[in-house]
Design a protein around this motif. Structure first.
Motif, short mmCIF file in Angstrom:
data_model
loop_
_atom_site.label_atom_id
_atom_site.label_comp_id
_atom_site.label_asym_id
_atom_site.label_seq_id
_atom_site.Cartn_x
_atom_site.Cartn_y
_atom_site.Cartn_z
N ILE A 41 50.38 59.90 40.19
CA ILE A 41 50.38 61.29 39.72
C ILE A 41 49.04 61.96 39.97
CG2 ILE A 41 52.04 60.74 37.90
CD1 ILE A 41 49.71 61.14 35.90
N GLY A 42 48.03 61.19 40.38
CA GLY A 42 46.70 61.77 40.57
C GLY A 42 46.55 62.60 41.82
N ARG A 91 45.19 65.78 35.78
CA ARG A 91 46.56 66.30 35.75
C ARG A 91 46.85 67.00 34.43
NH1 ARG A 91 47.38 67.38 40.34
NH2 ARG A 91 45.25 66.71 40.72
N ARG A 121 47.08 72.78 33.30
CA ARG A 121 47.26 73.43 34.59
C ARG A 121 46.99 74.91 34.43
NH1 ARG A 121 46.18 70.22 37.87
NH2 ARG A 121 47.02 71.57 39.49
N ASN A 146 51.84 68.63 40.43
CA ASN A 146 51.55 69.65 39.44
C ASN A 146 52.67 69.68 38.40
OD1 ASN A 146 49.18 70.48 40.78
ND2 ASN A 146 50.42 71.64 42.24
N VAL A 159 46.64 63.24 29.11
CA VAL A 159 46.78 62.04 29.94
C VAL A 159 46.16 60.88 29.17
CG1 VAL A 159 46.03 60.87 32.03
CG2 VAL A 159 46.82 63.23 32.15
N THR A 161 40.03 68.65 39.97
CA THR A 161 41.44 69.04 39.96
C THR A 161 41.60 70.38 39.27
OG1 THR A 161 41.71 67.78 37.92
CG2 THR A 161 42.25 66.66 39.97
N ASN A 162 42.74 71.02 39.53
CA ASN A 162 43.09 72.31 38.92
C ASN A 162 42.04 73.38 39.23
OD1 ASN A 162 44.64 74.11 37.44
ND2 ASN A 162 43.58 73.65 35.51
#
Length: 870
Positions: A244-245, A282, A285, A249, A255, A35-36
């Protein structure tokens, strides 16, 4: 399987044209990473750089979010939105934002992308993603976005694909476990059931001002409103499921997992490292780092698992969910057979049986439905009816009945009747009710939206799409309002934020002359002594929070009160009813602890967050001085004796023992002061008995109460309730034995006798029996307040020998012979020889039995000790 091209073959057909034919320059690539990494941003840029394109997202919410981004760049006339429940398709639309299920693959476009492609392994929806992986292609470029765990399978299933790995833009760090109420602001707490989400949200409302809620059951509009509540910093916490996964964003710094297991449709299983990373990612970011950990009752992550998430090391996927898309619509049976066709490759396996196949199996066997399926077109219509999503998930056959009714209307009437559609929307469009009931109605409206969005199913579809959109929006707004009302306290949130930011100095707070504490216009409690007490009128939901603000607000008042306490005279202090605490202004401020001896207890200031160490020490010193003064005042005769014998060595030892017993001290075996010493002690107010030395003045009510507290403190036990001062005897179990020993209740067999009374009786009986045994005086029972039959046992307990008379002859008519008693002088051994020389009473009777206890080492020994030593 909406949008699947007709006549397509096995899993190799999409890749077969790669590098040959009219689109031999077509590029197929996968952009993989955690992610990100900016994968979605890259895909949107590539999409809009082409003349046309389609991108598929795993959630309707994400499709809508990216639709808005695309509209902002290209305009409403050029961008379309297609989901199961919503279709916005301008006539000249060139770019399409869709859910993966709704991708219009029959359109020829330059660019095609699928997000979260690792969901091919999902046992419920994975076959849809696998179908897109194998079949969906753009004329110029195709892009698959997802986790690196699918790399090996993509390479095997899509020959020639280019794979690009993108590193995470920020660092993700394991922060360990943290209490729920100690989580930092901008945290997301993840749970896996609605009940858990509500419980956590309720706690955060009470302790931290509130939170936003994100769950899969919420409509996109409600979720967007809740996310906005969090993003706009009206609340600092987000409680969510794993919804939310997937691409949401948000500005999440941390988390926290409230659970590490979930129900996957068939069983509760632990989360995999990849699933944990998908949600934990999450946090942080862009270039901002993030952290993850556990909270609540969730056990901590193991070091191996935490390290795997930090370093993005996960086991590669070995199987993808697959379902045949080359379907045979000749009949329902052949359709089911084609759907159940085994996969051509070992990497592709059947997932969970989906709701559409369950509905098809049930309806194909129905005697009401089967006769209506008489052609390929009818079979296809039956299949399309069965593909209505089961948003409500009621767990019964209501969804199957709904699919059957829709099919019946379509096959018999050609369209769904407007009256039926109107009744469904009216039934679900009710804004009153609980959060759960609103979510169920929203699910029903979403089913209506799906039906209204199907081409050819209903007359005037634009009207019904507008009605369902209006109903969904209104229900979504009401649900958002209810969630906010239940789980958000804006006043508390603002107050907490100011407290956390160190802004308590700016709080409008005051302490009135009556001791009431007011914060931001709210009377939250009062100061009593040195304690802040919550007011009974305080709202239970935010009372704890306001008290936290109040504690900070009254810090300036506490130094003044400490100074007042230190200056106060002794009359302002008192003991609690059991002597365990010291009171000031009727409030406990210190507990009593044992000291170096019984007369030197020490006060310990109670824990109080309002006091610092220096203030505690000032209070302790003042209380210690008061305590010493009280002990000396109440036990003044004892300290006067100590001072009087300071220059008399032969008396100092006895008085020292008297001080150690706070006015009562046992005499050791064989110890007996001389007559002169006894007289000198008597003049000082000290009595020397057979068993102990004591001060009668200390046995009076006022000093006796203090002695009881001091004894209990020295024994580290709660002080029991004392008997009335007029009581002479007690039952042996009336009070703790060791406490009665120290308080001077002499063990006398079946009872305990007050020491001064016992010594007085022993002196009288010793004088009475000095020359010879005498009959037992029966009036002693009334003087001791005991039953007459207990008297012999009590006499034995007082070291008296009791002579039992010989049984009377059968022809004896006179009165029975009395019991004879004799006091055992100090050191007498007794025994049969001694008993033989005892003078028998007249009549020639001899004692049939004697009981000769030796005097115990201490008047405080237990009854068992006295009996065992006889």
């Amino acid at each position: 399987m909406t949008g699947v091209p007709k006549g397509t073959g096995g899993p190799y057909r999409a890749a077969a044209g790669h590098g040959s034919g009219p689109h031999s320059d077509m590029l197929v690539r996968a952009v993989l990473g955690p992610t990100n990494t900016g994968k979605t941003h890259l895909a949107i840029e590539r999409l809009l750089s082409h003349s046309s394109g389609i991108i598929g997202f795993p959630l309707r919410l994400l499709a809508r979010e990216n639709y808005d981004r695309m509209v902002a760049k290209k305009g409403e006339h050029a961008v379309a939105l297609i989901t199961g429940e919503e279709k916005i398709i301008p006539p000249k639309a060139r770019w399409f934002s869709c859910t993966v299920e709704a991708m219009p693959l029959d359109r020829r476009v330059e660019f095609v992308a699928v997000d979260e492609i690792q969901l091919c392994a999902d046992p419920d929806r994975g076959h849809i993603f696998t179908d897109r992986l194998l079949h969906a292609r753009g004329l110029s470029e195709t892009m698959f976005l997802g986790a690196d765990t699918i790399r090996h399978l993509i390479r095997r299933l899509v020959p020639g694909i280019e794979i690009e790995h993108r590193p995470r833009l920020s660092q993700l760090t394991h922060a360990g476990a943290c209490k729920l109420t100690r989580l930092p602001p901008r945290s997301a707490i993840v749970a896996f059931s609605a009940g858990e989400v509500y419980a956590i949200a309720e706690l955060l409302r009470r302790r931290r001002g509130g939170c936003a809620i994100v769950m899969g059951q919420l409509s996109p509009r409600t979720r967007n409103a809740q996310v906005a509540l969090y993003q706009e910093k009206e609340v600092d916490y987000l409680v969510a499921t794993d919804a939310i996964g997937m691409g949401l964003n948000m500005d999440v710094n941390h988390v926290a997992f409230a659970s590490l297991s979930r129900f996957d449709g068939t069983r509760i299983r632990p989360l995999t490292a990849g699933e944990i990373a998908q949600v934990a990612g999450r946090a942080g970011r862009g270039l901002r780092d993030g952290t993850f950990g556990t909270t609540g009752t969730c056990p901590p992550l193991s070091e191996e698992l935490a390290e795997a998430v930090e370093e993005h090391r996960f086991d590669p996927l070995t199987r993808l969910a697959w379902r045949n898309s080359d379907l045979d619509f000749s009949s329902p049976d052949l359709l089911l057979s084609s759907l159940n066709r085994p996969s051509p490759r070992p990497e592709l396996v059947a997932g969970h049986e989906a709701s559409d196949m369950l509905a098809l199996s049930a309806l194909a066997a129905s005697s009401d439905i089967r006769p209506l399926v008489h052609s390929r077109a009818a079979t296809r219509m039956l299949w399309e009816s069965c593909q209505i999503p089961d948003f409500r998930k009621l767990g019964d056959d209501s969804h199957i009945r709904l699919c059957g009714r829709i099919f019946t209307h379509l096959i018999r009437d050609g369209r769904i009747p407007s009256a039926w559609m109107d009744s469904q929307i009216t039934h679900f469009f009710q804004t009153a009710g609980t959060i759960d009931s609103l979510m169920q109605r929203l699910a029903g409206i979403r089913v209506c939206s799906y039906i209204a969005a199907r081409p050819g199913w209903i007359a005037n579809p634009e009207h019904w799409q507008a009605r369902t959109r209006e109903a969904e929006d209104r229900l979504s707004d009401v649900l958002h309002e209810q969630l906010t009302a239940r789980f958000v306290d804006r006043r508390a949130t603002t107050l907490i934020r100011r407290l956390d930011e160190g802004g308590h100095d700016n709080l409008l707070s005051a302490v009135t002359a009556q001791g009431n504490v007011v914060v931001e216009g709210h009377e939250v409690g009062r100061i009593a002594g040195l304690d802040l007490i919550a007011g009974e009128h305080t709202d239970a939901e935010d009372g704890r929070l306001l008290m936290r603000a109040a504690r900070r607000a009254v810090r300036s008042e506490i130094p003044r009160r400490v100074a007042l306490l230190v200056r106060d005279d002794d009359q302002q202090f008192a003991f609690s009813s059991d002597g365990s605490h010291i009171l000031w202004q009727d409030m406990p401020i210190a507990r009593m602890l044992p000291g170096s001896d019984i007369l030197s207890p020490r006060p310990q200031v109670l824990d109080n967050p309002l006091l610092d160490n220096a203030q505690r020490e000032r209070i302790r010193n003042r209380l210690q001085a008061w305590l010493e003064q009280v002990v000396r005042e109440h036990l003044a005769p004892l300290f006067a004796v100590q001072a009087a014998v300071a220059s008399t060595p032969e008396l100092r030892g006895l008085i020292h023992r008297l001080m150690e017993g706070a006015g009562i001290a046992p005499l050791h075996r064989g110890e007996r002061p001389g007559h002169d010493m006894i007289q000198r002690l008597r003049r000082l107010g000290v009595r020397v008995g057979h068993y102990s030395i004591f001060m009668p003045a200390i046995l009076k009510e006022r000093p006796m109460r203090l002695r009881a507290w001091l004894v209990a403190i020295s024994l580290n036990i709660p002080c029991p309730s004392l008997p009335a001062m007029g009581r002479i005897t007690l039952l042996p179990d009336a009070l703790p034995p060791i406490f009665m020993d120290r308080m001077g209740w002499l063990d006398a067999g079946p009872v305990r006798i007050r020491l001064d009374i016992a010594e007085k009786f022993i002196l009288e009986l010793a004088r009475m029996t000095r020359r010879a045994p005498v009959p037992l005086p029966l009036h002693l029972a009334s003087r001791l307040g005991i039953r007459r039959e207990m008297l012999p046992a009590v006499m034995k307990g007082l070291n008296m020998r009791v002579h039992h008379p010989r049984p009377m002859a059968a022809n004896h008519y006179g009165p029975p012979a009395p019991l004879m008693i004799r006091f055992l002088p100090e050191g007498e051994k007794g025994g049969k020889a001694k008993a033989a020389h005892a003078t028998p009473p007249k009549g020639g009777r001899r004692p049939a039995a004697t009981l000769r206890p030796r005097r115990a080492d201490s008047p405080f020994a237990a009854l068992a000790t006295l009996l065992n030593r006889r």
